[in-house]
Structure formats: C-alpha cells, structure tokens
Enzyme design. Structure first.
Site, PDB file in Angstrom:
ATOM      1  N   ILE A  38       0.841  -1.199   0.000  1.00 45.20           N
ATOM      2  CA  ILE A  38       0.000   0.000   0.000  1.00 45.20           C
ATOM      3  C   ILE A  38       0.879   1.253   0.000  1.00 45.20           C
ATOM      4  CG2 ILE A  38      -2.056  -1.042   0.988  1.00 45.20           C
ATOM      5  CD1 ILE A  38      -1.170  -0.066   3.717  1.00 45.20           C
ATOM      6  N   TYR A  39       2.124   1.093  -0.369  1.00 40.90           N
ATOM      7  CA  TYR A  39       3.028   2.208  -0.668  1.00 40.90           C
ATOM      8  C   TYR A  39       3.281   3.128   0.529  1.00 40.90           C
ATOM      9  CZ  TYR A  39       1.803   0.450  -5.238  1.00 40.90           C
ATOM     10  OH  TYR A  39       1.586  -0.384  -6.303  1.00 40.90           O
ATOM     11  N   HIS A  40       3.508   2.558   1.677  1.00 43.21           N
ATOM     12  CA  HIS A  40       3.881   3.338   2.859  1.00 43.21           C
ATOM     13  C   HIS A  40       5.290   2.931   3.299  1.00 43.21           C
ATOM     14  CE1 HIS A  40      -0.631   4.017   3.976  1.00 43.21           C
ATOM     15  NE2 HIS A  40      -0.224   4.762   2.960  1.00 43.21           N
ATOM     16  N   GLN A  41       6.204   2.925   2.345  1.00 42.12           N
ATOM     17  CA  GLN A  41       7.566   2.549   2.668  1.00 42.12           C
ATOM     18  C   GLN A  41       8.137   3.508   3.722  1.00 42.12           C
ATOM     19  OE1 GLN A  41       6.368   2.776  -0.396  1.00 42.12           O
ATOM     20  NE2 GLN A  41       6.871   0.947  -1.540  1.00 42.12           N
ATOM     21  N   SER A  42       8.952   2.976   4.601  1.00 41.54           N
ATOM     22  CA  SER A  42       9.492   3.803   5.676  1.00 41.54           C
ATOM     23  C   SER A  42      10.786   3.184   6.185  1.00 41.54           C
ATOM     24  CB  SER A  42       8.473   3.912   6.830  1.00 41.54           C
ATOM     25  OG  SER A  42       8.196   2.621   7.351  1.00 41.54           O
TER      26      SER A  42
END
Length: 271
Positions: free
Chosen positions: A196-200
């Site tokens: 869901i494209y919440h890279q951190s």
C-alpha cells in the site's frame, strides 16, 4: 574582464535561510511553519512537472501515471519470495463488474526488512530497491492467519444474508498444495503480493551507538552539516496505521526544533 553567470548568481545559502526539498506531508508542514517567522526566507522544492487542472480529476490521475513526466517508474528488484503479475488479471477477470467484496489482510508491523542500494555512480540511474517481502517466516504465519480470518467473515450470518460465498480458484503455481492448507495460502500470498506504498525506515533515527542509524534525535544526518531528514524514512519501526498524520507530526516537531536551534520566533511567540 569576463564574468560568467555562475560568478554573479547568488548561491542558495545566500538567497535563502532554509531549503526544504519535497513538498509532501512533512515538507509542506516544515516550510509553512518556518515561513511564519518574519524575514525568514524559505525555498520549497518539489520534483515533477508543473501542476495542471487535469491532476485534480480523480479519473484522469490514473492515466497520468503512464507519463514519464509524472511517474518515475521506480521498480523493485525481482525476488523469489513474492511476485505479482498477469495472474491477477487472469484469475479475477471473470467476476469483474459483478457485485463482490474484498478483504485485504495487511501486515501492519512486518519483521522482514528491505534495502535500497545505489545502482551505479550515475545520479540519473534509478536505485536498486529490494522490498524483501515475506523474508521472515513470522510474516508468512501472520498473513495466513489473516487470510483465514477474512474467510471466516464471509461465513458470518451477516454476510450469508447476501448469500456471500468465497470465490474459489486455483492459484497458478500453487496447485501442488492441498487447497486450504497453510502451505497453499502461503503460496497464494507470495503469488499475489503487493504493497500500500507506505515505505518507511530508510533513514532510521537512532542514537550514535547504533551503527544502522542515519539521523539523530534532532533529525540531523550524521556527518553532514546543515542537513536534516523529516518524513516516514526516519521511523525506526513503522507505526500501526496510516503514515500520513504521523509524518505531519514529524514535520511539526522538526519545525519546532529548527526554530529552537536557530532562535527563531514568530510575532506571536516571541519570549
């Protein structure tokens, strides 16, 4: 005497007090907060093309992603632990347009860790991104448990009122496993893997004693004077939930710290 443009053009540190790169949730917050201070000059830089009216039309936004000007098309490196390809379209095309519902089990606190590496010494080259999904067996166990929980929802009295039934299909490449076994659902999860494209966590905040850290508690990058990082990348571990509001909070906190370090005050907050 010949004077080139380079010799007479002011440098950024002469023209601006602060340069904020990236107008995302944190960057826009920091620029706004620093701009509250009288006589402070802030430059906010955002990558990409100039905005136009089409970007505000939800239906059109998806088509803009096919443009190289808008979509930089960064891609993860191939992996043997997960994939997502034409199987998705092939398997679900038959029910497309019909009434249906979906549950996406998501790992909120994955143990697997990816990495980003430079591809070469060319700054125009895209980085090598290794997502490394499902590298940790515990992530697989939790995901399979989530799949089973989703199936149980479909069997509840509330869902049976609508005659809801599971859309059964043989996941390509998983036929060798017994259907509904843990091994089968692990294979299915690895076949239909997405984010869901919440890279951190790529610029981890940590004490100096931690060799894996990039920034300190005041978000200053180790070994580089005048550079700080404030976004989801500084999170040592991703929080459980959406990252947007926490990133805004990070931006607010850094703005306070910068004002404190440089003794900057708005008209309302002068001591």
């Amino acid at each position: 005497m010949n004077v080139g443009l380079k010799d007479i053009t002011p440098t950024l540190d002469e023209e601006y007090d602060f340069v904020v790169i990236g107008a995302g949730s944190a960057g826009a917050t920091i620029a706004s907060r620093l701009s509250e201070v009288p006589d402070v000059r802030v430059l906010l830089i955002e990558a990409g093309r100039n905005e136009n009216y089409m970007m505000d039309i939800p239906l059109i936004v998806n088509y803009l992603q096919f443009s190289d000007e808008v979509n930089w098309k960064f891609q993860t490196e191939s992996s043997e632990t997960y994939c997502l390809d034409e199987h998705w379209t092939n398997m679900f095309a038959s029910i497309s347009g019909n009434h249906s519902w979906t549950i996406f089990p998501m790992l909120m606190r994955p143990n697997s860790r990816g990495r980003i590496l430079l591809r070469n010494n060319d700054p125009n080259s895209k980085p090598k991104i290794f997502a490394n999904y499902f590298d940790d067996p515990e992530d697989v166990r939790v995901m399979v448990k989530g799949i089973r929980a989703a199936i149980e929802v479909s069997r509840t009295d509330a869902m049976q009122r609508f005659k809801s039934e599971l859309y059964n299909f043989a996941v390509p490449g998983c036929e060798k496993y017994e259907y509904d076994s843990d091994e089968y659902w692990e294979c299915a999860a690895r076949t239909f893997t997405f984010t869901i494209y919440h890279q951190s966590g790529t610029c981890k905040m940590a004490p100096n004693s931690d060799p894996t850290g990039v920034v300190n508690s005041r978000l200053q990058v180790r070994g580089i004077k005048g550079l700080r990082v404030a976004d989801a990348s500084i999170m040592p571990m991703i929080m459980t939930g959406h990252t947007n509001i926490p990133v805004i909070m990070i931006g607010e906190k850094l703005a306070d710290m910068v004002k404190e370090d440089w003794k900057l005050y708005s008209n309302e907050n002068k001591p």
